[in-house]
Design a protein around this motif. Structure first.
Motif, short mmCIF file in Angstrom:
data_model
loop_
_atom_site.label_atom_id
_atom_site.label_comp_id
_atom_site.label_asym_id
_atom_site.label_seq_id
_atom_site.Cartn_x
_atom_site.Cartn_y
_atom_site.Cartn_z
N LEU A 61 0.86 -1.18 0.00
CA LEU A 61 0.00 0.00 0.00
C LEU A 61 0.89 1.23 0.00
O LEU A 61 1.83 1.31 0.79
CB LEU A 61 -0.88 0.02 1.25
N ARG A 62 0.63 2.14 -0.91
CA ARG A 62 1.36 3.40 -0.92
C ARG A 62 0.39 4.50 -0.57
O ARG A 62 -0.75 4.48 -1.04
CB ARG A 62 1.93 3.68 -2.31
N GLN A 63 0.85 5.45 0.24
CA GLN A 63 0.00 6.58 0.55
C GLN A 63 -0.39 7.24 -0.78
O GLN A 63 0.45 7.36 -1.67
CB GLN A 63 0.80 7.56 1.40
N SER A 64 -1.65 7.66 -0.91
CA SER A 64 -2.06 8.21 -2.20
C SER A 64 -1.19 9.42 -2.52
O SER A 64 -0.84 10.18 -1.64
CB SER A 64 -3.54 8.60 -2.18
N SER A 65 -0.82 9.54 -3.75
CA SER A 65 0.01 10.64 -4.26
C SER A 65 1.45 10.64 -3.71
O SER A 65 2.15 11.63 -3.83
CB SER A 65 -0.63 12.01 -4.02
N VAL A 66 1.86 9.54 -3.10
CA VAL A 66 3.25 9.49 -2.63
C VAL A 66 4.19 9.50 -3.84
O VAL A 66 3.94 8.83 -4.85
CB VAL A 66 3.51 8.24 -1.74
N LYS A 67 5.23 10.34 -3.75
CA LYS A 67 6.20 10.40 -4.86
C LYS A 67 7.46 9.64 -4.46
O LYS A 67 8.02 9.87 -3.39
CB LYS A 67 6.53 11.86 -5.19
N ILE A 68 7.87 8.73 -5.33
CA ILE A 68 9.02 7.88 -5.05
C ILE A 68 10.19 8.29 -5.93
O ILE A 68 10.03 8.45 -7.14
CB ILE A 68 8.67 6.39 -5.30
N GLY A 69 11.37 8.47 -5.34
CA GLY A 69 12.59 8.73 -6.10
C GLY A 69 13.45 7.47 -6.02
O GLY A 69 13.70 6.96 -4.93
N TYR A 70 13.88 6.96 -7.16
CA TYR A 70 14.61 5.69 -7.16
C TYR A 70 16.06 5.92 -7.59
O TYR A 70 16.32 6.51 -8.63
CB TYR A 70 13.90 4.73 -8.12
N VAL A 71 16.99 5.47 -6.76
CA VAL A 71 18.42 5.57 -7.10
C VAL A 71 18.91 4.15 -7.38
O VAL A 71 18.97 3.33 -6.46
CB VAL A 71 19.25 6.19 -5.96
N PRO A 72 19.20 3.82 -8.64
CA PRO A 72 19.58 2.44 -8.97
C PRO A 72 20.98 2.11 -8.47
O PRO A 72 21.77 3.00 -8.12
CB PRO A 72 19.53 2.41 -10.49
N GLN A 73 21.26 0.83 -8.46
CA GLN A 73 22.56 0.32 -8.06
C GLN A 73 23.64 0.87 -8.99
O GLN A 73 24.69 1.30 -8.56
CB GLN A 73 22.50 -1.20 -8.19
N LYS A 74 23.33 0.83 -10.26
CA LYS A 74 24.30 1.26 -11.27
C LYS A 74 23.52 1.68 -12.49
O LYS A 74 22.42 1.17 -12.73
CB LYS A 74 25.19 0.09 -11.66
N LEU A 75 24.11 2.56 -13.26
CA LEU A 75 23.47 2.91 -14.52
C LEU A 75 24.59 2.91 -15.55
O LEU A 75 25.61 3.55 -15.36
CB LEU A 75 22.86 4.31 -14.40
N HIS A 76 24.40 2.13 -16.60
CA HIS A 76 25.46 2.06 -17.59
C HIS A 76 25.28 3.12 -18.65
O HIS A 76 24.26 3.20 -19.30
CB HIS A 76 25.54 0.66 -18.21
N ILE A 77 26.28 3.95 -18.74
CA ILE A 77 26.26 5.01 -19.74
C ILE A 77 27.47 4.76 -20.64
O ILE A 77 28.55 4.47 -20.15
CB ILE A 77 26.46 6.39 -19.05
N ASP A 78 27.26 4.87 -21.92
CA ASP A 78 28.35 4.72 -22.87
C ASP A 78 29.40 5.81 -22.61
O ASP A 78 29.10 6.99 -22.65
CB ASP A 78 27.77 4.84 -24.29
N GLU A 79 30.60 5.36 -22.30
CA GLU A 79 31.65 6.33 -21.92
C GLU A 79 32.00 7.31 -23.02
O GLU A 79 32.55 8.38 -22.78
CB GLU A 79 32.92 5.58 -21.50
N THR A 80 31.70 6.91 -24.25
CA THR A 80 32.07 7.79 -25.36
C THR A 80 30.97 8.83 -25.65
O THR A 80 31.14 9.70 -26.49
CB THR A 80 32.33 6.97 -26.65
N LEU A 81 29.86 8.68 -24.95
CA LEU A 81 28.75 9.60 -25.20
C LEU A 81 29.05 10.97 -24.58
O LEU A 81 29.21 11.08 -23.37
CB LEU A 81 27.48 9.01 -24.56
N PRO A 82 29.17 11.99 -25.41
CA PRO A 82 29.45 13.31 -24.84
C PRO A 82 28.15 13.94 -24.32
O PRO A 82 27.31 14.35 -25.10
CB PRO A 82 30.02 14.10 -26.02
N ILE A 83 28.01 13.96 -23.01
CA ILE A 83 26.80 14.57 -22.45
C ILE A 83 27.15 15.20 -21.10
O ILE A 83 27.86 14.59 -20.30
CB ILE A 83 25.65 13.52 -22.33
#
Ligand SMILES: Nc1ncnc2c1ncn2[C@@H]1O[C@H](COP(=O)(O)OP(=O)(O)OP(=O)(O)O)[C@@H](O)[C@H]1O
Length: 259
Positions: A61-83
């Motif tokens: 059960l989630r409180q109605s309108s509860v906002k969840i922020g999720y921080v993943p274990q890891k996120l793979h980003i292409d190292e060559t991607l210039p951003i």
């Protein structure tokens, strides 16, 4: 009502039960840490809470309108991607530069908006993922072993930042960690999971519980000493939990028979 109320939850993959009758609650503003050995169902529990895994029994059960922020274990980003950090944080759309600056400041990295994502250290990158989760102004942050790959100092500093975020924004935190000794001082409550809830309570209670020691060995004596040491002196900013007094149902050390 609690922000999140997990009731009698069981999760199965095929014939294999990975979570059995797990119940837990998270109240506004509290920091709860889940510890448990590899394969004990920690990630499955978080995934059930965000609705990515369907339980075979029980409910979330989630409180109605509860906002969840999720921080993943890891996120793979292409190292060559210039951003740049700022462009990365703008990817969901509808995010303003002011939102980004506020989130980066809350995550403790106010000066990184123009940095290249590929040039960040592991610790800086985790803070960018934290900032990303904070942009939506969550009521609760879910962190899945967010400090994996960081050294102990990097982890400790990340968890201190989590405490600062809680103090500044009032959001609750439910996090998974392998490093109880590192998160102890930042946690109000610890839940030890091994397919079921083995024991739970204040960090020092769990660290000395026989169920916890059976899973993690007795090497926690040092952890306890570290925790006590840290609580012996004035924390300055980091020790201020003044606005967050909670009525814990769960503070009692509780045990359940293993199934
Ligand atoms: N989608 C899936 N399909 C089948 N089995 C899965 C799936 N996801 C996880 N499992 C299995 O369920 C068990 C629990 O996994 P889970 O990732 O929840 O544990 P964990 O405590 O987070 O582990 P770790 O500490 O290693 O990350 C593991 O044995 C895993 O192999």
């Amino acid at each position: 009502m609690s922000l999140i109320d997990v009731e009698d939850l069981s999760v199965r993959y095929g014939a294999r039960t990975v979570l059995s009758r797990v119940s837990l609650r998270v109240e506004p503003g509290e920091i709860v840490t889940i510890v448990g050995p590899n394969g004990s169902g920690k990630t499955s529990l978080l995934r059930a809470i965000i609705g990515a895994v369907k339980p075979v029994k029980g409910r979330v059960l989630r409180q109605s309108s509860v906002k969840i922020g999720y921080v993943p274990q890891k996120l793979h980003i292409d190292e060559t991607l210039p951003i740049t950090v700022s462009r990365f944080l703008k990817l969901p759309g509808g995010v303003t530069t002011a939102d980004i600056q506020e989130a980066l400041t809350q995550a403790g990295v106010p000066d990184l908006s123009t940095a290249q994502l590929s040039q960040l250290s592991g610790g800086q990158f985790q803070r960018i993922l934290l900032a990303r989760a904070l942009i939506g102004k969550p009521d609760i942050l879910l962190l899945d072993e967010a400090t994996q790959g960081l050294d102990q100092r990097g982890s400790a500093s990340f968890y201190q930042q989590i405490e600062t975020v809680r103090r500044d924004t009032g959001c609750a935190v439910l996090m998974i960690s392998h490093e109880l000794h590192v998160v102890m001082s930042a946690s109000d409550r610890v839940i030890c999971l091994n397919g079921h809830v083995c024991c739970e309570g204040a960090p020092e209670v769990v660290a000395s519980a026989p169920e916890y020691r059976a899973l993690f060995g007795t090497g926690t004596g040092g952890a306890l000493a570290l925790y006590r040491h840290e609580h012996d002196h004035d924390h300055g900013d980091h020790g201020d939990h003044g606005d967050h007094t909670h009525d814990h149902d769960h503070d009692q050390h509780k045990t359940e028979a293993a199934e």
